[in-house]
Design a protein around this motif. Structure first.
Motif, mmCIF file in Angstrom:
data_model
loop_
_atom_site.group_PDB
_atom_site.id
_atom_site.type_symbol
_atom_site.label_atom_id
_atom_site.label_comp_id
_atom_site.label_asym_id
_atom_site.label_seq_id
_atom_site.Cartn_x
_atom_site.Cartn_y
_atom_site.Cartn_z
ATOM 1 N N LEU A 284 -66.689 -35.636 32.704
ATOM 2 C CA LEU A 284 -66.097 -36.589 31.761
ATOM 3 C C LEU A 284 -64.969 -37.405 32.378
ATOM 4 N N LEU A 285 -64.464 -36.975 33.540
ATOM 5 C CA LEU A 285 -63.401 -37.732 34.206
ATOM 6 C C LEU A 285 -63.870 -39.127 34.631
ATOM 7 N N VAL A 286 -65.155 -39.278 34.874
ATOM 8 C CA VAL A 286 -65.660 -40.558 35.375
ATOM 9 C C VAL A 286 -66.099 -41.485 34.249
ATOM 10 N N VAL A 287 -65.992 -41.043 33.001
ATOM 11 C CA VAL A 287 -66.392 -41.891 31.870
ATOM 12 C C VAL A 287 -65.284 -42.906 31.601
ATOM 13 N N PRO A 288 -65.554 -44.206 31.705
ATOM 14 C CA PRO A 288 -64.502 -45.193 31.456
ATOM 15 C C PRO A 288 -64.185 -45.334 29.974
ATOM 16 N N VAL A 289 -62.971 -45.757 29.704
ATOM 17 C CA VAL A 289 -62.531 -45.928 28.320
ATOM 18 C C VAL A 289 -63.350 -47.007 27.623
ATOM 19 N N GLN A 290 -63.716 -48.039 28.358
ATOM 20 C CA GLN A 290 -64.407 -49.172 27.738
ATOM 21 C C GLN A 290 -65.746 -48.774 27.118
ATOM 22 N N VAL A 291 -66.375 -47.727 27.652
ATOM 23 C CA VAL A 291 -67.675 -47.307 27.127
ATOM 24 C C VAL A 291 -67.565 -46.810 25.694
ATOM 25 N N ALA A 292 -66.423 -46.202 25.358
ATOM 26 C CA ALA A 292 -66.275 -45.561 24.050
ATOM 27 C C ALA A 292 -65.649 -46.457 22.994
ATOM 28 N N LEU A 293 -65.267 -47.668 23.326
ATOM 29 C CA LEU A 293 -64.543 -48.495 22.359
ATOM 30 C C LEU A 293 -65.390 -48.808 21.125
ATOM 31 N N ILE A 294 -66.620 -49.265 21.311
ATOM 32 C CA ILE A 294 -67.447 -49.654 20.168
ATOM 33 C C ILE A 294 -67.897 -48.446 19.338
ATOM 34 N N PRO A 295 -68.471 -47.402 19.947
ATOM 35 C CA PRO A 295 -68.885 -46.261 19.099
ATOM 36 C C PRO A 295 -67.724 -45.573 18.406
ATOM 37 N N VAL A 296 -66.593 -45.437 19.087
ATOM 38 C CA VAL A 296 -65.442 -44.800 18.442
ATOM 39 C C VAL A 296 -64.881 -45.700 17.351
ATOM 40 N N SER A 297 -64.941 -47.006 17.535
ATOM 41 C CA SER A 297 -64.489 -47.915 16.475
ATOM 42 C C SER A 297 -65.331 -47.745 15.221
ATOM 43 N N GLU A 298 -66.636 -47.630 15.393
ATOM 44 C CA GLU A 298 -67.506 -47.412 14.236
ATOM 45 C C GLU A 298 -67.215 -46.059 13.584
ATOM 46 N N LEU A 299 -66.995 -45.042 14.390
ATOM 47 C CA LEU A 299 -66.684 -43.724 13.839
ATOM 48 C C LEU A 299 -65.366 -43.731 13.083
ATOM 49 N N PHE A 300 -64.327 -44.310 13.673
ATOM 50 C CA PHE A 300 -63.023 -44.359 13.004
ATOM 51 C C PHE A 300 -63.081 -45.210 11.742
ATOM 52 N N GLY A 301 -63.889 -46.285 11.770
ATOM 53 C CA GLY A 301 -64.033 -47.090 10.565
ATOM 54 C C GLY A 301 -64.709 -46.326 9.441
ATOM 55 N N ALA A 302 -65.656 -45.445 9.800
ATOM 56 C CA ALA A 302 -66.359 -44.673 8.778
ATOM 57 C C ALA A 302 -65.482 -43.593 8.158
ATOM 58 N N ILE A 303 -64.562 -43.031 8.939
ATOM 59 C CA ILE A 303 -63.722 -41.932 8.422
ATOM 60 C C ILE A 303 -62.315 -42.395 8.067
ATOM 61 N N GLY A 304 -62.045 -43.690 8.170
ATOM 62 C CA GLY A 304 -60.756 -44.219 7.734
ATOM 63 C C GLY A 304 -59.630 -44.090 8.733
ATOM 64 N N LEU A 305 -59.922 -43.977 10.025
ATOM 65 C CA LEU A 305 -58.878 -43.864 11.047
ATOM 66 C C LEU A 305 -58.703 -45.143 11.857
ATOM 67 N N PHE A 306 -59.489 -46.168 11.554
ATOM 68 C CA PHE A 306 -59.361 -47.414 12.307
ATOM 69 C C PHE A 306 -58.067 -48.120 11.914
ATOM 70 N N GLU A 307 -57.367 -48.667 12.919
ATOM 71 C CA GLU A 307 -56.062 -49.317 12.756
ATOM 72 C C GLU A 307 -55.040 -48.371 12.138
ATOM 73 N N THR A 308 -55.004 -47.160 12.644
ATOM 74 C CA THR A 308 -53.994 -46.181 12.235
ATOM 75 C C THR A 308 -53.394 -45.551 13.491
ATOM 76 N N THR A 309 -52.176 -45.046 13.341
ATOM 77 C CA THR A 309 -51.527 -44.358 14.457
ATOM 78 C C THR A 309 -52.269 -43.085 14.827
ATOM 79 N N ALA A 310 -52.778 -42.377 13.827
ATOM 80 C CA ALA A 310 -53.526 -41.147 14.102
ATOM 81 C C ALA A 310 -54.773 -41.422 14.927
ATOM 82 N N GLY A 311 -55.454 -42.539 14.675
ATOM 83 C CA GLY A 311 -56.636 -42.875 15.446
ATOM 84 C C GLY A 311 -56.310 -43.138 16.912
ATOM 85 N N VAL A 312 -55.214 -43.849 17.171
ATOM 86 C CA VAL A 312 -54.819 -44.108 18.560
ATOM 87 C C VAL A 312 -54.447 -42.807 19.261
#
Length: 303
Positions: A142-170
């Motif tokens: 997992l050390l070689v996984v870049p941050v950019q790969v997870a931006l879109i799927p994690v954004s969708e996940l955080f949007g579904a559970i209400g963590l998008f644009e929150t301090t807890a999500g960051v």
């Protein structure tokens, strides 16, 4: 006594001054080389710190002086330096709120990574459970996984559970991407603890939690300190994750400075003091604990 025997002391007496002269010349050459190396290192350090020095001086110059010339003009006219830029910046509620928001993100993300990474590192180093080595290989991968790969799927996940644009999500995002390095570093460091020491503690009746708290954590102090510094610096200086997941109404300092850029004209009178103000905390943290940082990273990654 033969002629060779008579001339041998003379040869030795003649060789001694030559040897002393040679050793003296060698010491002088070594001293000159060491002095040249020191001068080179000092010049390299000054060259490396010149952008930071220029940013510091620019933050104390008025917009008029900055537009008139470069920051080096303050070296010949130090009376032009003023603290008005910092007074206006600190009076800006957006910047002060951004600093507090950055602290609210960086501190929990650092504490969570240190706590979870320490527990996982101890488990991978000294606890026996099925699939331990395979799980550790997955963590290292997992050390070689870049941050950019997870931006879109994690954004969708955080949007579904209400963590998008929150301090807890960051905080959760930084924690998830900081854990692989934390586990890798601390596992390698904890694995170097002598087994006899742990066995002696177990014979004295110490359980795993007490063994972890009383023996492993004190011995792993350098590695844990270096991990905390590394994680804090990474989170404090991050802009990409904050730009995507943070609250746009109360962003961290990196995003707040980016939002202060004007559409037309130079905005160095705002960006220079703001950028240097955001650099003060990580610089102080690094220079205060740089010895622990280097020793901990080298011990955990090389052993």
């Amino acid at each position: 006594m033969s002629a060779a025997a008579q001339t041998r002391p003379e040869a030795r007496n003649g060789a001694r001054p030559a040897a002393r002269a040679g050793s003296r010349a060698g010491r002088l050459a070594a001293g000159a080389a060491a002095g040249a190396l020191r001068v080179f290192l000092v010049l390299a350090a000054l060259f490396w710190l010149m952008p930071t020095l220029g940013l510091l001086i620019s933050s104390f110059l008025s917009p008029t002086d900055l537009n008139r010339g470069g920051w080096w003009q303050a070296l010949t006219a130090p009376t032009r330096l003023t603290a008005d830029n910092y007074e206006r910046l600190l009076a800006n509620d957006t910047i002060t709120g951004a600093l507090l928001s950055t602290v609210a993100i960086a501190v929990p993300a650092t504490l969570l990574v240190v706590a979870l990474g320490s527990l996982a590192g101890y488990a991978f180093a000294w606890l026996e459970f099925p699939g331990r080595d395979w799980l550790f290989l997955i963590v290292v991968g997992l050390l070689v996984v870049p941050v950019q790969v997870a931006l879109i799927p994690v954004s969708e996940l955080f949007g579904a559970i209400g963590l998008f644009e929150t301090t807890a999500g960051v905080v959760l995002f930084h924690t998830a991407f900081g854990l692989p390095f934390a586990v890798f570093l601390l596992r390698n460091f904890f694995a170097e603890i002598p087994r006899e020491l742990l066995e002696a503690a177990r014979l004295d009746g110490a359980g795993e939690l007490r063994l972890f708290a009383r023996v492993v954590l004190p011995l792993g102090g350098p590695a844990i300190a270096s991990l905390a510094i590394f994680q804090f610096l990474w989170v404090w200086n991050d802009m990409l994750v904050a730009l995507v997941f943070a609250d746009s109404a109360n962003p961290p300092i990196t995003v707040a400075l980016q939002q202060q850029v004007r559409q037309f004209g130079n905005n160095i009178d705002v960006l220079a003091p703001g950028a240097f103000l955001s650099m003060v905390v990580p610089l102080l943290v690094f220079f205060a604990f740089q010895r622990q940082f280097v020793s901990g990273v080298m011990a955990g990654a090389v052993k």
